[in-house]
Design a protein around this motif. Structure first.
Motif, PDB file in Angstrom:
ATOM      1  N   SER A 169       0.829  -1.206   0.000  1.00 16.50           N
ATOM      2  CA  SER A 169       0.000   0.000   0.000  1.00 16.50           C
ATOM      3  C   SER A 169       0.864   1.256   0.000  1.00 16.50           C
ATOM      4  O   SER A 169       0.486   2.273  -0.578  1.00 16.50           O
ATOM      5  N   LEU A 170       2.030   1.187   0.654  1.00 14.69           N
ATOM      6  CA  LEU A 170       2.875   2.374   0.802  1.00 14.69           C
ATOM      7  C   LEU A 170       4.231   2.240   0.118  1.00 14.69           C
ATOM      8  O   LEU A 170       4.870   3.241  -0.189  1.00 14.69           O
ATOM      9  N   ALA A 171       4.697   1.034  -0.084  1.00 16.09           N
ATOM     10  CA  ALA A 171       5.961   0.808  -0.790  1.00 16.09           C
ATOM     11  C   ALA A 171       5.577   0.295  -2.179  1.00 16.09           C
ATOM     12  O   ALA A 171       5.388  -0.902  -2.379  1.00 16.09           O
ATOM     13  N   THR A 172       5.441   1.221  -3.108  1.00 12.54           N
ATOM     14  CA  THR A 172       4.797   0.906  -4.377  1.00 12.54           C
ATOM     15  C   THR A 172       5.751   0.452  -5.477  1.00 12.54           C
ATOM     16  O   THR A 172       5.307  -0.061  -6.487  1.00 12.54           O
ATOM     17  N   ARG A 173       7.051   0.624  -5.286  1.00  9.97           N
ATOM     18  CA  ARG A 173       7.972   0.176  -6.343  1.00  9.97           C
ATOM     19  C   ARG A 173       8.186  -1.328  -6.262  1.00  9.97           C
ATOM     20  O   ARG A 173       7.988  -1.945  -5.218  1.00  9.97           O
ATOM     21  N   GLU A 174       8.602  -1.903  -7.376  1.00  4.31           N
ATOM     22  CA  GLU A 174       8.922  -3.324  -7.395  1.00  4.31           C
ATOM     23  C   GLU A 174      10.263  -3.545  -6.690  1.00  4.31           C
ATOM     24  O   GLU A 174      11.191  -2.752  -6.863  1.00  4.31           O
ATOM     25  N   PRO A 175      10.380  -4.602  -5.910  1.00  3.52           N
ATOM     26  CA  PRO A 175      11.675  -4.892  -5.280  1.00  3.52           C
ATOM     27  C   PRO A 175      12.694  -5.278  -6.345  1.00  3.52           C
ATOM     28  O   PRO A 175      12.336  -5.790  -7.410  1.00  3.52           O
ATOM     29  N   LYS A 176      13.965  -5.004  -6.040  1.00  5.87           N
ATOM     30  CA  LYS A 176      15.055  -5.294  -6.972  1.00  5.87           C
ATOM     31  C   LYS A 176      15.586  -6.715  -6.810  1.00  5.87           C
ATOM     32  O   LYS A 176      16.156  -7.275  -7.731  1.00  5.87           O
ATOM     33  N   ARG A 177      15.411  -7.285  -5.643  1.00  5.61           N
ATOM     34  CA  ARG A 177      16.006  -8.577  -5.322  1.00  5.61           C
ATOM     35  C   ARG A 177      15.305  -9.715  -6.055  1.00  5.61           C
ATOM     36  O   ARG A 177      14.086  -9.753  -6.153  1.00  5.61           O
ATOM     37  N   GLN A 178      16.095 -10.660  -6.544  1.00  8.83           N
ATOM     38  CA  GLN A 178      15.584 -11.858  -7.193  1.00  8.83           C
ATOM     39  C   GLN A 178      15.881 -13.102  -6.349  1.00  8.83           C
ATOM     40  O   GLN A 178      15.383 -14.180  -6.647  1.00  8.83           O
ATOM     41  N   ASP A 179      16.749 -12.936  -5.329  1.00  5.94           N
ATOM     42  CA  ASP A 179      17.237 -14.079  -4.555  1.00  5.94           C
ATOM     43  C   ASP A 179      16.578 -14.222  -3.189  1.00  5.94           C
ATOM     44  O   ASP A 179      17.090 -14.912  -2.312  1.00  5.94           O
ATOM     45  N   VAL A 180      15.437 -13.543  -3.003  1.00  5.42           N
ATOM     46  CA  VAL A 180      14.690 -13.643  -1.747  1.00  5.42           C
ATOM     47  C   VAL A 180      13.222 -13.879  -2.077  1.00  5.42           C
ATOM     48  O   VAL A 180      12.773 -13.620  -3.195  1.00  5.42           O
ATOM     49  N   THR A 181      12.479 -14.378  -1.102  1.00  2.81           N
ATOM     50  CA  THR A 181      11.037 -14.542  -1.268  1.00  2.81           C
ATOM     51  C   THR A 181      10.377 -13.195  -1.005  1.00  2.81           C
ATOM     52  O   THR A 181      10.578 -12.608   0.059  1.00  2.81           O
ATOM     53  N   ILE A 182       9.636 -12.721  -1.976  1.00  2.00           N
ATOM     54  CA  ILE A 182       8.936 -11.442  -1.843  1.00  2.00           C
ATOM     55  C   ILE A 182       7.489 -11.722  -1.466  1.00  2.00           C
ATOM     56  O   ILE A 182       6.798 -12.487  -2.153  1.00  2.00           O
ATOM     57  N   VAL A 183       7.035 -11.096  -0.390  1.00  2.00           N
ATOM     58  CA  VAL A 183       5.648 -11.223   0.049  1.00  2.00           C
ATOM     59  C   VAL A 183       5.059  -9.820   0.092  1.00  2.00           C
ATOM     60  O   VAL A 183       5.413  -9.023   0.956  1.00  2.00           O
ATOM     61  N   LYS A 184       4.195  -9.532  -0.876  1.00  2.00           N
ATOM     62  CA  LYS A 184       3.531  -8.226  -0.913  1.00  2.00           C
ATOM     63  C   LYS A 184       2.174  -8.348  -0.244  1.00  2.00           C
ATOM     64  O   LYS A 184       1.373  -9.212  -0.607  1.00  2.00           O
ATOM     65  N   VAL A 185       1.957  -7.486   0.735  1.00  2.00           N
ATOM     66  CA  VAL A 185       0.687  -7.457   1.456  1.00  2.00           C
ATOM     67  C   VAL A 185       0.241  -6.005   1.508  1.00  2.00           C
ATOM     68  O   VAL A 185       0.991  -5.153   1.987  1.00  2.00           O
ATOM     69  N   ALA A 186      -0.945  -5.722   1.022  1.00  2.00           N
ATOM     70  CA  ALA A 186      -1.482  -4.353   1.052  1.00  2.00           C
ATOM     71  C   ALA A 186      -1.999  -4.070   2.462  1.00  2.00           C
ATOM     72  O   ALA A 186      -3.197  -3.874   2.688  1.00  2.00           O
ATOM     73  N   ALA A 187      -1.083  -4.036   3.414  1.00  2.00           N
ATOM     74  CA  ALA A 187      -1.444  -3.974   4.840  1.00  2.00           C
ATOM     75  C   ALA A 187      -2.276  -2.741   5.186  1.00  2.00           C
ATOM     76  O   ALA A 187      -3.265  -2.848   5.918  1.00  2.00           O
ATOM     77  N   THR A 188      -1.884  -1.585   4.675  1.00  2.00           N
ATOM     78  CA  THR A 188      -2.630  -0.361   4.991  1.00  2.00           C
ATOM     79  C   THR A 188      -4.021  -0.410   4.384  1.00  2.00           C
ATOM     80  O   THR A 188      -5.009  -0.050   5.034  1.00  2.00           O
TER      81      THR A 188
END
Length: 179
Positions: free
Chosen positions: A96-115
């Motif tokens: 909800s607040l961090a809107t850019r795509e993450p740069k990392r490819q070597d970690v598990t990305i979990v996007k949650v629209a918490a706000t």
């Protein structure tokens, strides 16, 4: 096994409380814990983060330079801590607040629209519980019931009426992390 966490966001987002609740739940489940807060110069609106280390054995250092999990509740926190996550670790992002795509490819990305989820629940202040539910779901660091019990035990008496809302927020975060 040892897991290291950094919870980061603006002051007032409840990132220190997220760390405290995780630490209490882990202690209640018999684990060793370290919790260190870090504040920016302002109380609300400034930056805040905390480091939590949960281990089955004694903790040698409370510093987590390469945490296994980072929770970024806003864009400045994502910018600051994304690179810190160890390869193979987890990056939980409040999308909800961090809107850019993450740069990392070597970690598990979990996007949650918490706000957004918190607003849908009627109280923006539970965004931290949405994110914390996602963390517990993805990392398995503590049991969901252990987290809920820690919340119940550590919520002040005058805030116990918010327990059902916080529980619902945690469950929404867990569900979002499963997707």
């Amino acid at each position: 096994m040892q897991q290291e966490f950094i919870f980061a966001g603006f002051g007032g987002q409840g990132v220190l409380l997220m760390g405290q609740l995780l630490a209490h739940a882990a202690m209640d489940e018999g684990k060793k814990v370290s919790w260190i807060p870090s504040y920016g110069p302002e109380m609300r609106g400034g930056t805040a983060n905390c480091t939590v280390i949960v281990s089955d054995r004694e903790i040698g250092s409370p510093v987590a330079s390469r945490p296994s999990c980072v929770v970024a509740m806003n864009l400045p926190s994502l910018d600051k801590f994304e690179e810190a996550v160890k390869p193979g670790g987890v990056l939980v992002i409040n999308s909800s607040l961090a809107t850019r795509e993450p740069k990392r490819q070597d970690v598990t990305i979990v996007k949650v629209a918490a706000t957004q989820v918190a607003n849908e629940l009627g109280n923006a202040r539970v965004a931290n519980m949405v994110a914390l539910g996602a963390v517990v779901e993805v990392t398995g660091v503590v049991t969901p019931n252990g987290l809920l019990e820690a919340l119940r035990k550590n919520l002040p008496a005058h805030r116990q009426n918010l327990l059902p809302l916080n529980k619902e927020a945690i469950e929404k975060g867990r569900s979002a992390a499963q997707k």
